[in-house]
Design a protein around this motif. Structure first.
Motif, PDB file in Angstrom:
ATOM      1  N   GLY A   7       0.850  -1.191   0.000  1.00 47.25           N
ATOM      2  CA  GLY A   7       0.000   0.000   0.000  1.00 47.25           C
ATOM      3  C   GLY A   7       0.884   1.240   0.000  1.00 47.25           C
ATOM      4  N   GLN A  10      -1.948   6.946   2.948  1.00 45.69           N
ATOM      5  CA  GLN A  10      -1.587   7.828   4.058  1.00 45.69           C
ATOM      6  C   GLN A  10      -0.691   7.146   5.098  1.00 45.69           C
ATOM      7  N   SER A  11      -1.100   5.955   5.567  1.00 48.68           N
ATOM      8  CA  SER A  11      -0.333   5.317   6.653  1.00 48.68           C
ATOM      9  C   SER A  11       1.023   4.852   6.133  1.00 48.68           C
ATOM     10  N   GLU A  34      -1.895   1.179  -7.176  1.00 48.59           N
ATOM     11  CA  GLU A  34      -2.419   2.221  -8.074  1.00 48.59           C
ATOM     12  C   GLU A  34      -1.270   2.796  -8.900  1.00 48.59           C
ATOM     13  N   ARG A  41      -6.102  11.602   0.096  1.00 50.60           N
ATOM     14  CA  ARG A  41      -7.494  11.342  -0.282  1.00 50.60           C
ATOM     15  C   ARG A  41      -8.492  12.436   0.159  1.00 50.60           C
ATOM     16  N   LYS A  46     -13.409  17.276  -1.539  1.00 51.08           N
ATOM     17  CA  LYS A  46     -13.534  18.667  -1.072  1.00 51.08           C
ATOM     18  C   LYS A  46     -12.951  19.606  -2.125  1.00 51.08           C
ATOM     19  N   VAL A  78      -0.101  -6.649  -4.796  1.00 55.26           N
ATOM     20  CA  VAL A  78       0.352  -7.872  -4.129  1.00 55.26           C
ATOM     21  C   VAL A  78      -0.820  -8.854  -4.123  1.00 55.26           C
ATOM     22  N   ARG A 125     -13.204   7.025  -4.090  1.00 54.21           N
ATOM     23  CA  ARG A 125     -12.242   6.460  -3.134  1.00 54.21           C
ATOM     24  C   ARG A 125     -10.813   6.768  -3.603  1.00 54.21           C
ATOM     25  N   GLU A 265      -6.199   2.333   8.386  1.00 54.46           N
ATOM     26  CA  GLU A 265      -7.592   2.009   8.680  1.00 54.46           C
ATOM     27  C   GLU A 265      -7.941   0.537   8.492  1.00 54.46           C
ATOM     28  N   SER A 282      -9.667   7.289   9.586  1.00 54.90           N
ATOM     29  CA  SER A 282      -9.339   8.715   9.613  1.00 54.90           C
ATOM     30  C   SER A 282      -7.849   8.915   9.400  1.00 54.90           C
ATOM     31  N   ILE A 283      -7.498  10.140   9.032  1.00 53.15           N
ATOM     32  CA  ILE A 283      -6.093  10.486   8.822  1.00 53.15           C
ATOM     33  C   ILE A 283      -5.314  10.362  10.130  1.00 53.15           C
ATOM     34  N   TRP A 311     -11.738  15.587  10.932  1.00 48.95           N
ATOM     35  CA  TRP A 311     -12.349  16.825  10.430  1.00 48.95           C
ATOM     36  C   TRP A 311     -13.115  16.521   9.151  1.00 48.95           C
TER      37      TRP A 311
HETATM   38  C1  LIG Z   1     -12.848  10.960  -0.542  1.00 46.05           C
HETATM   39  C2  LIG Z   1     -12.290  10.773   0.834  1.00 46.05           C
HETATM   40  C3  LIG Z   1     -12.323  11.823   1.746  1.00 46.05           C
HETATM   41  C4  LIG Z   1     -11.793  11.662   3.030  1.00 46.05           C
HETATM   42  N1  LIG Z   1     -11.826  12.716   3.906  1.00 46.05           N
HETATM   43  C5  LIG Z   1     -11.299  12.578   5.151  1.00 46.05           C
HETATM   44  C6  LIG Z   1     -11.317  13.662   6.065  1.00 46.05           C
HETATM   45  O1  LIG Z   1     -11.808  14.750   5.768  1.00 46.05           O
HETATM   46  N2  LIG Z   1     -10.754  13.477   7.298  1.00 46.05           N
HETATM   47  C7  LIG Z   1     -10.176  12.281   7.664  1.00 46.05           C
HETATM   48  O2  LIG Z   1      -9.667  12.162   8.795  1.00 46.05           O
HETATM   49  N3  LIG Z   1     -10.175  11.231   6.806  1.00 46.05           N
HETATM   50  C8  LIG Z   1     -10.720  11.350   5.568  1.00 46.05           C
HETATM   51  N4  LIG Z   1     -10.720  10.283   4.695  1.00 46.05           N
HETATM   52  C9  LIG Z   1     -10.186   8.997   5.156  1.00 46.05           C
HETATM   53  C10 LIG Z   1      -8.662   8.936   4.993  1.00 46.05           C
HETATM   54  O3  LIG Z   1      -8.279   9.334   3.699  1.00 46.05           O
HETATM   55  C11 LIG Z   1      -8.234   7.497   5.250  1.00 46.05           C
HETATM   56  O4  LIG Z   1      -8.584   7.179   6.587  1.00 46.05           O
HETATM   57  C12 LIG Z   1      -6.740   7.283   5.047  1.00 46.05           C
HETATM   58  O5  LIG Z   1      -6.369   7.541   3.712  1.00 46.05           O
HETATM   59  C13 LIG Z   1      -6.389   5.851   5.426  1.00 46.05           C
HETATM   60  O6  LIG Z   1      -5.041   5.613   5.159  1.00 46.05           O
HETATM   61  P1  LIG Z   1      -4.534   4.124   4.863  1.00 46.05           P
HETATM   62  O7  LIG Z   1      -3.090   4.211   4.592  1.00 46.05           O
HETATM   63  O8  LIG Z   1      -5.026   3.222   5.923  1.00 46.05           O
HETATM   64  O9  LIG Z   1      -5.312   3.691   3.524  1.00 46.05           O
HETATM   65  P2  LIG Z   1      -5.249   4.337   2.078  1.00 46.05           P
HETATM   66  O10 LIG Z   1      -4.835   5.758   2.147  1.00 46.05           O
HETATM   67  O11 LIG Z   1      -6.539   4.002   1.442  1.00 46.05           O
HETATM   68  O12 LIG Z   1      -4.088   3.526   1.350  1.00 46.05           O
HETATM   69  C14 LIG Z   1      -4.192   2.153   1.065  1.00 46.05           C
HETATM   70  C15 LIG Z   1      -3.381   1.870  -0.190  1.00 46.05           C
HETATM   71  O13 LIG Z   1      -3.145   0.458  -0.323  1.00 46.05           O
HETATM   72  C16 LIG Z   1      -3.239   0.098  -1.683  1.00 46.05           C
HETATM   73  N5  LIG Z   1      -3.471  -1.362  -1.747  1.00 46.05           N
HETATM   74  C17 LIG Z   1      -4.523  -2.052  -1.238  1.00 46.05           C
HETATM   75  N6  LIG Z   1      -4.368  -3.375  -1.461  1.00 46.05           N
HETATM   76  C18 LIG Z   1      -3.182  -3.516  -2.119  1.00 46.05           C
HETATM   77  C19 LIG Z   1      -2.462  -4.647  -2.636  1.00 46.05           C
HETATM   78  N7  LIG Z   1      -2.917  -5.891  -2.520  1.00 46.05           N
HETATM   79  N8  LIG Z   1      -1.289  -4.428  -3.281  1.00 46.05           N
HETATM   80  C20 LIG Z   1      -0.776  -3.163  -3.419  1.00 46.05           C
HETATM   81  N9  LIG Z   1      -1.426  -2.049  -2.943  1.00 46.05           N
HETATM   82  C21 LIG Z   1      -2.607  -2.230  -2.303  1.00 46.05           C
HETATM   83  C22 LIG Z   1      -4.404   0.964  -2.179  1.00 46.05           C
HETATM   84  O14 LIG Z   1      -4.371   1.077  -3.586  1.00 46.05           O
HETATM   85  C23 LIG Z   1      -4.109   2.283  -1.462  1.00 46.05           C
HETATM   86  O15 LIG Z   1      -3.267   3.091  -2.238  1.00 46.05           O
HETATM   87  C24 LIG Z   1     -11.239  10.408   3.403  1.00 46.05           C
HETATM   88  C25 LIG Z   1     -11.216   9.332   2.492  1.00 46.05           C
HETATM   89  C26 LIG Z   1     -11.740   9.517   1.224  1.00 46.05           C
HETATM   90  C27 LIG Z   1     -11.703   8.362   0.241  1.00 46.05           C
END
Ligand SMILES: Cc1cc2nc3c(=O)[nH]c(=O)nc-3n(C[C@H](O)[C@H](O)[C@H](O)COP(=O)(O)OP(=O)(O)OC[C@H]3O[C@@H](n4cnc5c(N)ncnc54)[C@H](O)[C@@H]3O)c2cc1C
Length: 395
Positions: A7, A10-11, A34, A41, A46, A78, A125, A265, A282-283, A311
């Motif tokens: 992935g 964000q995280s 991707e 995101r 927004k 993966v 998304r 998340e 959340s972020i 937020w």
């Molecule tokens: C439109 C939108 C608006 C948002 N607004 C807010 C907000 O205002 N405030 C807030 O706190 N949060 C908001 N969020 C939520 C926040 O963006 C997420 O909580 C945060 O991005 C989570 O981070 P993450 O790293 O867990 O997952 P993600 O950022 O989703 O990253 C996961 C990544 O893993 C990749 N992946 C998955 N499976 C595989 C695989 N098998 N092989 C390779 N890559 C893979 C995906 O393609 C993706 O790029 C919003 C989300 C969206 C979609």
């Protein structure tokens, strides 16, 4: 150590930045399914949706970190992991690593609506989803958003246009169940979209260009499904880790397998502030869980103890939430005037969250109070504002 991070959201990016800054001695392989460079995101629903800005404005990592010599970007999905022998497979190749970090996030929940043409069905998304919506939105006169959460209302505010009717329909009996009734009412009062709860969608009628529902036809030449998210746990589940609800970790983001961690998340862990295990979208959760994992990988382990915050921008209103509450927690309104609104969520006398609309100072003060320890409702009501309580706790 050779680390494999799955992935690039964000995280993952927070983990990468913390490891580079912490002078991690090893190689980092980042698997990004991707094609786009890592992007933020939140703006997708927004500011970015309304603007003509290009994708580079969404960049998640500063260039010196993105191009750091210890990082190898692998633009492949993966397909499976085999933690016992440190193997990670994609459709094209197999990679050997010493430790795997699952940072796979969630995907948009899909709904099956009989007769709904794929060309008019959207989710938001990924960056590609948002780009596709931007391309089609100009031709849409009737936009129906299915879902009752922040995303639905953010999209309605961002897509607001005099030539377009926007409707938000939800299956549940109230909108925005994550926040208090008072806060939800305030946000609902500001939307220009028409709204309807308790909606069952039967099908789509292409002739009348409308959704057939228990409340009659709902016009829709573009449909956005904002009905929630599903954690990407499949590759973990196939090797006995995680369930459909998330990937369980301890407070150091370690799964039961010593060679696998999970962050962001997708991770399901004890939330000390809430007093129970919960997966949080959340972020703040993405950043705090990544930081906890980085500290462990750098040999300076510290348990997760962050105070969650959130937020959402809803047109002119900015909602900020410090803390995390259960949906059933009580609510007490502390401040409500034409401009701002502050609502306290509490379980008995223990304050669990502070919801502030256009109340940045109150929100920041609440975050600081939570960081200092528990907040009591009676002390807060007596002080009259979160800010005053913070001042008095200092003196
Ligand atoms: C439109 C939108 C608006 C948002 N607004 C807010 C907000 O205002 N405030 C807030 O706190 N949060 C908001 N969020 C939520 C926040 O963006 C997420 O909580 C945060 O991005 C989570 O981070 P993450 O790293 O867990 O997952 P993600 O950022 O989703 O990253 C996961 C990544 O893993 C990749 N992946 C998955 N499976 C595989 C695989 N098998 N092989 C390779 N890559 C893979 C995906 O393609 C993706 O790029 C919003 C989300 C969206 C979609």
């Amino acid at each position: 150590m050779r680390l494999g991070i799955i992935g690039a959201g964000q995280s993952s990016c927070t983990l990468i930045a913390e490891l580079v800054r912490g002078q991690f001695e090893g190689e980092i392989l980042v698997f990004n399914g991707e094609l786009n460079r890592p992007y933020q995101r939140p703006p997708l629903s927004k500011s970015w949706l309304k603007a003509t800005a290009d994708a580079n404005t969404l960049s998640l990592l500063p260039e010196p970190i993105e191009n750091h010599g210890s990082i190898q970007w692998v633009k492949e999905w993966v397909t499976s992991i085999h933690p016992d022998n440190g193997e990670l497979r994609t459709e094209k190749a197999s990679y050997q690593v010493d430790h795997i970090v699952l940072a796979t996030g969630t995907r948009a929940k899909q709904l099956t609506i009989e007769g709904l043409p794929i060309e008019i069905e959207h989710v938001v998304r990924t960056l590609d989803d948002a780009e596709r919506l931007k391309k089609h939105i100009d031709h849409a006169e009737n936009v129906t958003i299915i879902g009752g959460s922040f995303l639905a209302f953010e999209l309605a505010a961002s897509l607001d246009h005099p030539d377009r009717s926007i409707r938000i329909v939800a299956r549940g009996n109230r909108f925005l169940p994550q926040v208090s009734v008072k806060t939800a009412d305030r946000l609902l009062g500001s939307t220009t979209a028409s709204t309807q709860v308790d909606v069952q969608i039967d099908s789509y009628d292409a002739k009348s260009k409308s959704l057939t529902t228990n409340h009659g036809p709902v016009p829709a030449d573009l449909v956005i499904i904002a009905a929630g998210a599903v954690p990407n746990t499949e590759i973990a589940m196939r090797c006995g880790l995680g369930t459909e609800d998330g990937i369980a970790t301890d407070l150091f983001m370690q799964t039961p397998h010593p060679k696998v961690s999970a962050i962001g998340e997708v991770s399901l862990h004890h939330q000390p502030h809430l007093g129970r295990s919960e997966r949080v979208e959340s972020i703040s959760e993405a950043n705090d869980s990544a930081t906890t994992c980085a500290k462990r990988l750098l040999g300076r382990p510290e348990p997760f103890g962050a105070i969650p915050w959130f937020w959402s921008d809803q047109g002119q209103l900015k909602l900020q939430i410090a803390g995390l509450c259960a949906r059933s927690d009580d609510e007490t309104c502390l401040i409500s005037n034409d401009f701002d609104c502050v609502v306290i969520r509490h379980c008995g006398d223990r304050v669990t969250a502070v919801e502030a609309i256009n109340g940045a100072r109150e929100f920041m003060a609440a975050r600081r109070l939570f960081e200092n320890g528990a907040i009591s409702l009676s002390a807060l009501v007596e002080a009259g504002s979160v800010f005053d309580l913070l001042q008095s706790s200092r003196s």
